[in-house]
Write a protein that holds these residues in place. Sequence first.
Motif, PDB file in Angstrom:
ATOM      1  N   LYS A  14      -9.398  -1.662 -10.768  1.00  0.00           N
ATOM      2  CA  LYS A  14      -8.298  -2.507 -10.551  1.00  0.00           C
ATOM      3  C   LYS A  14      -7.279  -2.230 -11.959  1.00  0.00           C
ATOM      4  O   LYS A  14      -7.758  -1.607 -12.818  1.00  0.00           O
ATOM      5  N   SER A  16      -6.225  -3.104 -14.903  1.00  0.00           N
ATOM      6  CA  SER A  16      -6.814  -3.824 -16.253  1.00  0.00           C
ATOM      7  C   SER A  16      -6.080  -3.858 -17.379  1.00  0.00           C
ATOM      8  O   SER A  16      -5.321  -2.838 -17.716  1.00  0.00           O
ATOM      9  N   HIS A  18      -5.967  -5.793 -21.650  1.00  0.00           N
ATOM     10  CA  HIS A  18      -6.605  -6.843 -22.710  1.00  0.00           C
ATOM     11  C   HIS A  18      -5.486  -7.645 -23.133  1.00  0.00           C
ATOM     12  O   HIS A  18      -4.356  -7.367 -22.836  1.00  0.00           O
ATOM     13  N   ALA A  38      -7.855  -8.384 -14.989  1.00  0.00           N
ATOM     14  CA  ALA A  38      -7.500  -7.338 -14.137  1.00  0.00           C
ATOM     15  C   ALA A  38      -6.812  -7.743 -12.801  1.00  0.00           C
ATOM     16  O   ALA A  38      -7.246  -8.872 -12.292  1.00  0.00           O
ATOM     17  N   TYR A  49     -12.348 -11.034 -16.811  1.00  0.00           N
ATOM     18  CA  TYR A  49     -13.694 -10.282 -16.639  1.00  0.00           C
ATOM     19  C   TYR A  49     -14.525 -10.156 -18.199  1.00  0.00           C
ATOM     20  O   TYR A  49     -13.536 -10.108 -18.981  1.00  0.00           O
ATOM     21  N   SER A  60     -16.942 -12.559 -13.868  1.00  0.00           N
ATOM     22  CA  SER A  60     -15.533 -12.918 -13.728  1.00  0.00           C
ATOM     23  C   SER A  60     -15.278 -14.200 -13.106  1.00  0.00           C
ATOM     24  O   SER A  60     -16.137 -14.822 -12.609  1.00  0.00           O
ATOM     25  N   GLY A  74      -2.199 -10.076 -19.406  1.00  0.00           N
ATOM     26  CA  GLY A  74      -3.127 -10.524 -18.576  1.00  0.00           C
ATOM     27  C   GLY A  74      -2.996 -12.154 -18.698  1.00  0.00           C
ATOM     28  O   GLY A  74      -1.778 -12.746 -18.378  1.00  0.00           O
ATOM     29  N   ASN A 387      -4.915   0.040 -24.075  1.00  0.00           N
ATOM     30  CA  ASN A 387      -4.565   0.045 -22.579  1.00  0.00           C
ATOM     31  C   ASN A 387      -3.932   1.535 -22.388  1.00  0.00           C
ATOM     32  O   ASN A 387      -2.986   2.168 -22.943  1.00  0.00           O
ATOM     33  N   ASN A 393      -3.603   2.600 -11.886  1.00  0.00           N
ATOM     34  CA  ASN A 393      -3.969   1.523 -12.643  1.00  0.00           C
ATOM     35  C   ASN A 393      -4.105   1.753 -14.085  1.00  0.00           C
ATOM     36  O   ASN A 393      -4.077   2.904 -14.808  1.00  0.00           O
ATOM     37  N   GLN A 395      -6.222   1.127 -17.492  1.00  0.00           N
ATOM     38  CA  GLN A 395      -7.696   0.937 -17.924  1.00  0.00           C
ATOM     39  C   GLN A 395      -7.737   0.622 -19.426  1.00  0.00           C
ATOM     40  O   GLN A 395      -6.678   1.029 -19.973  1.00  0.00           O
TER      41      GLN A 395
END
Length: 406
Positions: A14, A16, A18, A38, A49, A60, A74, A387, A393, A395
Motif C-alpha cells: 500500500k 505508506s 510516516h 497507508a 498501522y 491496524s 498520513g 519515505n 507506492n 514505502q
Amino acid sequence: MLYREMKRRVTLDKWSVHSYYTLNPYAPDGSGRLLFAAADFKTETGKVYIADNDGKVVDSFGENKYSSSFFHTGFWQTWSPDCRFVYYQSGTNTVPYIVRRELSTGLETRVAGDMEGAPTDGGPIVSGFMGMLYAAGYGTLEYHPEDAPFPFQARNEHGLFQYDMDKGTRKLILSVNDVLNSHVHKNRLLETDREMKQIYGQNDGLTLMCYCLRWNRQGDKCLFYFGNHTVKNVRREPRIGYVFTANRDFTELHMAVDLSYNRPGVHWGWHPDGKHLLGYGPVPGDETKMCLAMVNYDGTGYTKISKVQTGGHPSISPADYNLIVTDSRKTPDGQGQLLFIDKRSDEIKKCYHIPCKNREAVPPGRNRHFICHHPVFNADGSKLLFNVMCGENSQLYELDMGSVEL
C-alpha cells in the motif's frame, strides 16, 4: 542509492508514509515498533498501522477517507509516552476529529478538532486547524476562505486550541489576535492589514493564522508559525511568516525567526537539546539568500550553520550534534536526496539519491505521485527512517547509522 546499507522496514503493498520528520514514529518503549499510515487506492481510504521490529504489521485501525494532506503526513499518528495509546487524525479538513485509541482494548475516544501530533510528555494536545492552511491555498495554491473552519478575519476565534481527551473538550488558549497584539512587528502588520482592506474591502484584510505547532523532545516547549503561509501565491499579500516558541502553559512567548516580507526560509524544528531551533532561513548579512541556520529558542544567537539550501527537512542526530541530515527533491534527474552534513566543516559527508516520484506526471498539490522523504532519527540516533517511492507506492526505509561511513 546504496541499498546494501538499507533495511526495508515495511513492505506493505500500500502507499505508506510516516507522520512527519518532527514526530518520532518509533515506539518510546524501545521495542522498535513503528507507527505509520497507508492508503488503499481501491477503497480510497487510509488506515494507521503498527509494524514490529521485523517490519511485520501487528495492528491496524482508524480506516478513514483520505484527503490530499494524507500524502504528506498520513493521519498524524503519534504514540503516547507509555505506548498505551495512539493518537491519530480522522474526519475531514473541514470537520476534523482527534482520536485516541487504547491499544490493549481498542477503545477509542473522539474529540472534534485538529492536531499535528501529540506532545512527547503526554500533556494535553495543542494545535491549530490544518483546514485553515488548506483553505488559504496550501498544496493547491487556490484561495477558498469559505472552506476554512473559522473565518480568517475572526481573529479572536481561532489560533491554538488545547484538547482534553478525557473530558472531550476543546478551548482556545492562544488566539491570532493574542499573538498579533503582542507582536514586536505589530505596527507593520497592521499597516499591511490596512493595505489589504483597501484592495479587498474592510471585511477582508491580511490573512493570519497560527499553524504547524511542533513540540521539542522534552515536551516543555513548542514552536508554532504565525502568518499567512502560501496566501502570497494567490493574493496580493506579502509573505508573513514568523516562528514563535512557547513554554508548556503558553505564558511565555518568543519570536524566534522572522521569515516575513521576502525573507526566505522554511521547515523549522527542534534541536534534540530542546533549546535550539534548526531550519532554513536568511543568510546573515544577505537576507535575499537562504541557508541552513540555528537559533536559540528565545530568538537570540541566529547563526548560519551550512550553505546547503535545499529547503528540505533538517534534523540533528541525537547521538552526534555535529551530524545534520536533510533531504531534497530538487535534483536534475528527478530523484530525491538524503544529505549528511558535518556541522563543524559544512561538508557534505554522504549523499544518497533516492526516488521521490513515480512514473506519472506530477500534478500540483499533495498527491500520490510523489513523496517528501522526511528523514527522522530514532530516539538514540542509531536508526534513520525515511519515505521512498517504490514504483507506484511510497514505502518506508530504515538506515542503520552504524553502517554509514562518514
